[in-house]
Enzyme design. Structure first.
Site, PDB file in Angstrom:
ATOM      1  N   GLY A 133       0.806  -1.217   0.000  1.00 43.47           N
ATOM      2  CA  GLY A 133       0.000   0.000   0.000  1.00 43.47           C
ATOM      3  C   GLY A 133       0.833   1.256   0.000  1.00 43.47           C
ATOM      4  O   GLY A 133       1.526   1.571  -0.959  1.00 43.47           O
ATOM      5  N   TRP A 135       1.010   5.626   0.637  1.00 45.50           N
ATOM      6  CA  TRP A 135       0.199   6.774   0.223  1.00 45.50           C
ATOM      7  C   TRP A 135      -0.279   6.645  -1.223  1.00 45.50           C
ATOM      8  O   TRP A 135      -1.436   6.904  -1.533  1.00 45.50           O
ATOM      9  CB  TRP A 135       1.013   8.049   0.408  1.00 45.50           C
ATOM     10  CG  TRP A 135       0.238   9.291   0.126  1.00 45.50           C
ATOM     11  CD1 TRP A 135       0.419  10.151  -0.914  1.00 45.50           C
ATOM     12  CD2 TRP A 135      -0.831   9.827   0.905  1.00 45.50           C
ATOM     13  NE1 TRP A 135      -0.478  11.187  -0.846  1.00 45.50           N
ATOM     14  CE2 TRP A 135      -1.265  11.017   0.266  1.00 45.50           C
ATOM     15  CE3 TRP A 135      -1.478   9.422   2.077  1.00 45.50           C
ATOM     16  CZ2 TRP A 135      -2.300  11.795   0.765  1.00 45.50           C
ATOM     17  CZ3 TRP A 135      -2.512  10.205   2.571  1.00 45.50           C
ATOM     18  CH2 TRP A 135      -2.908  11.371   1.915  1.00 45.50           C
ATOM     19  N   GLU A 186      -4.010   3.355   3.406  1.00 46.94           N
ATOM     20  CA  GLU A 186      -4.180   4.749   3.818  1.00 46.94           C
ATOM     21  C   GLU A 186      -5.321   5.401   3.024  1.00 46.94           C
ATOM     22  O   GLU A 186      -5.077   5.916   1.946  1.00 46.94           O
ATOM     23  CB  GLU A 186      -2.886   5.516   3.601  1.00 46.94           C
ATOM     24  CG  GLU A 186      -1.715   4.919   4.370  1.00 46.94           C
ATOM     25  CD  GLU A 186      -0.417   5.679   4.169  1.00 46.94           C
ATOM     26  OE1 GLU A 186      -0.430   6.888   3.804  1.00 46.94           O
ATOM     27  OE2 GLU A 186       0.638   5.067   4.352  1.00 46.94           O
ATOM     28  N   TYR A 262       4.187  10.945  13.367  1.00 47.43           N
ATOM     29  CA  TYR A 262       4.757  12.074  12.651  1.00 47.43           C
ATOM     30  C   TYR A 262       3.693  12.645  11.720  1.00 47.43           C
ATOM     31  O   TYR A 262       2.580  12.138  11.637  1.00 47.43           O
ATOM     32  CB  TYR A 262       5.980  11.638  11.838  1.00 47.43           C
ATOM     33  CG  TYR A 262       5.856  10.253  11.238  1.00 47.43           C
ATOM     34  CD1 TYR A 262       5.115  10.035  10.068  1.00 47.43           C
ATOM     35  CD2 TYR A 262       6.442   9.151  11.851  1.00 47.43           C
ATOM     36  CE1 TYR A 262       4.971   8.767   9.533  1.00 47.43           C
ATOM     37  CE2 TYR A 262       6.304   7.883  11.327  1.00 47.43           C
ATOM     38  CZ  TYR A 262       5.575   7.687  10.162  1.00 47.43           C
ATOM     39  OH  TYR A 262       5.431   6.434   9.639  1.00 47.43           O
ATOM     40  N   ASP A 263       4.046  13.750  11.025  1.00 48.39           N
ATOM     41  CA  ASP A 263       3.100  14.464  10.160  1.00 48.39           C
ATOM     42  C   ASP A 263       1.907  14.997  10.943  1.00 48.39           C
ATOM     43  O   ASP A 263       0.810  15.157  10.383  1.00 48.39           O
ATOM     44  CB  ASP A 263       2.607  13.578   9.006  1.00 48.39           C
ATOM     45  CG  ASP A 263       3.695  13.271   7.993  1.00 48.39           C
ATOM     46  OD1 ASP A 263       4.754  13.912   8.067  1.00 48.39           O
ATOM     47  OD2 ASP A 263       3.481  12.395   7.143  1.00 48.39           O
TER      48      ASP A 263
END
Length: 425
Positions: A133, A135, A186, A262-263
């Site tokens: 998978g 993004w 995602e 994160y992000d």
């Protein structure tokens, strides 16, 4: 890694990735916690970070699990290679290879997979999973997870990656390389990359998909129990957790789950901010709060077993430029993403460290994060000090370990993973 490939869950939610000796060392010789690292398929291109560099900088000896990212699903739910050249066709020279042997024309397997095979021989306790998978590779997960499709989809993926039947290669050419599967959808019931297929019933279907993987992996394990690892990458945003994940049910089938650490903020937002703070910082003008504390507490309160929660940490930074020179640059408006080597606004730790001149390091020891500022440019900053802080948080909360995105961001001496590994207890 392109930020488009990195999980941008919080953007979608509108509140929002010294050479050492080559002697094999047991993967968990220092810590009983899991140390999970993503090695990206594209690391060997512009970044020139090869599988053999995991040995040279000491990383391989400190990992318990390595996730190779990414394999994709096609519109029919079948597993495919998103880059056959990188995966199993590219020849490596003796100097580039893990075992010092050059690839030759006509050999059974080349590419990163052959290098991973060599890595397993040198570090036999290291468990390697294929990560599916990411993004840009999650478009068809919703289709594959439908009740009528999931058994065939899982069978296709196990045939390719576990049994090693690669297209155009001899049968079983990659057999024995992968010890499990990492699911990086995602996101269930929430759009990730624009154009992804999503359905309201993704939440229940993800549970069924995970269970089908567990069932078929266990069948492939027979007569041995627990031979194959099954993990999943999970979002930080509590709203997305509730929309797409039946937490207690999936953790019954998962060996462990890795949480997005994160992000939390980035250059898709107009204000500078932290991207990986342990707790919410005082004075943050944005709501709701995003932090590792919020994420971990969200999974625990929804029934995730503490020892199966593996907290993500970044080996990269987000950066803004044209920043107002107030509050040391924190929570200030910016004119845009900071210039960087591969993609504006995102920089690997090893590259950012090389251009520290003129920057001052600032730390929030209460919230647990750091940043760089030179009066106009602001970078989030996860250095060895912050890795030590994160490792101690993981240990103090008795979590299942740490996950790294991604291993190519570290230095030639492996300073980030060393700080992380040394402080996990």
């Amino acid at each position: 890694m392109s930020v488009k490939r990195r999980s941008l869950a919080l953007l979608v939610a509108a509140a929002v990735v010294v050479p050492v000796g080559l002697t094999a060392v047991p993967a968990e010789a220092h810590s009983q916690k899991r140390v999970v690292g993503y090695y990206t398929q594209w690391s060997g291109y512009d970044r020139n970070f090869l599988v053999s560099d995991l040995v040279k900088n000491g990383t391989a000896a400190k990992l318990t699990h390595l996730n190779y990212a990414f394999g994709f699903l096609d519109a029919s739910g079948n597993c495919i290679s998103s880059d056959p050249w990188a995966d199993y066709q590219r020849p490596f020279t003796a100097e580039q290879s893990v075992d010092g042997t050059a690839d030759v024309a006509g050999q059974l397997l080349s590419g990163n997979l052959n290098q991973l095979r060599q890595l397993k021989k040198k570090f036999p306790k290291l468990r390697i999973s294929i990560s599916l998978g990411g993004w840009t590779g999650s478009k068809y997960f919703s289709d594959a997870a439908l009740p009528a499709n999931r058994a065939a989809s899982v069978k296709s993926c196990l045939d390719m990656w576990i049994k090693g039947n690669l297209p155009g290669a001899p049968a079983g050419a990659a057999k024995g390389i992968f010890d499990g599967v990492d699911l990086d959808w995602e996101w269930p019931a929430s759009e990730g990359n624009p154009g992804n297929v999503i359905r309201p019933e993704d939440k229940e279907n993800f549970t069924g998909f995970v269970h089908e993987y567990r069932k078929q992996l266990d069948r492939a394990s027979w007569p041995f129990s627990g031979r194959y690892t099954l993990s999943a990458f999970l979002p930080a945003n509590p709203a997305m957790i509730d929309r797409g994940f039946e937490v207690p049910k999936i953790f019954k089938d998962l060996t462990f789950g890795t949480t997005q650490g994160y992000d939390y903020h980035g250059t898709w937002e107009p204000l500078t901010n932290q991207q990986s703070a342990i707790d919410g910082p005082k004075g943050d003008p944005t709501t709701p709060e995003f932090s590792s504390q919020v994420t971990i507490d969200s999974y625990l309160s929804r029934g995730a077993p503490r020892n199966k929660l593996v907290m993500g940490v970044p080996f990269y930074s987000h950066g803004w430029t044209g920043v107002t020179n107030q509050n040391n640059g924190l929570f200030q408006p910016a004119t845009g993403p900071a210039p960087s080597r591969f993609e504006a606004g995102t920089e690997d730790y090893r590259d950012l460290k090389a251009k520290l001149a003129g920057f001052t390091i600032h730390r929030d020891n209460l919230a647990g994060f750091a940043w760089l500022f030179d009066g106009t440019t602001f970078w989030t900053w996860d250095d060895p000090t912050e890795m030590k802080r994160k490792a101690r948080y993981i240990s103090d909360r008795n979590l299942g370990g740490a996950m790294i995105w991604s291993l190519d961001g570290d230095t030639s001496s492996g300073e980030l993973i060393t700080a992380l590994h040394r402080n996990l207890r």
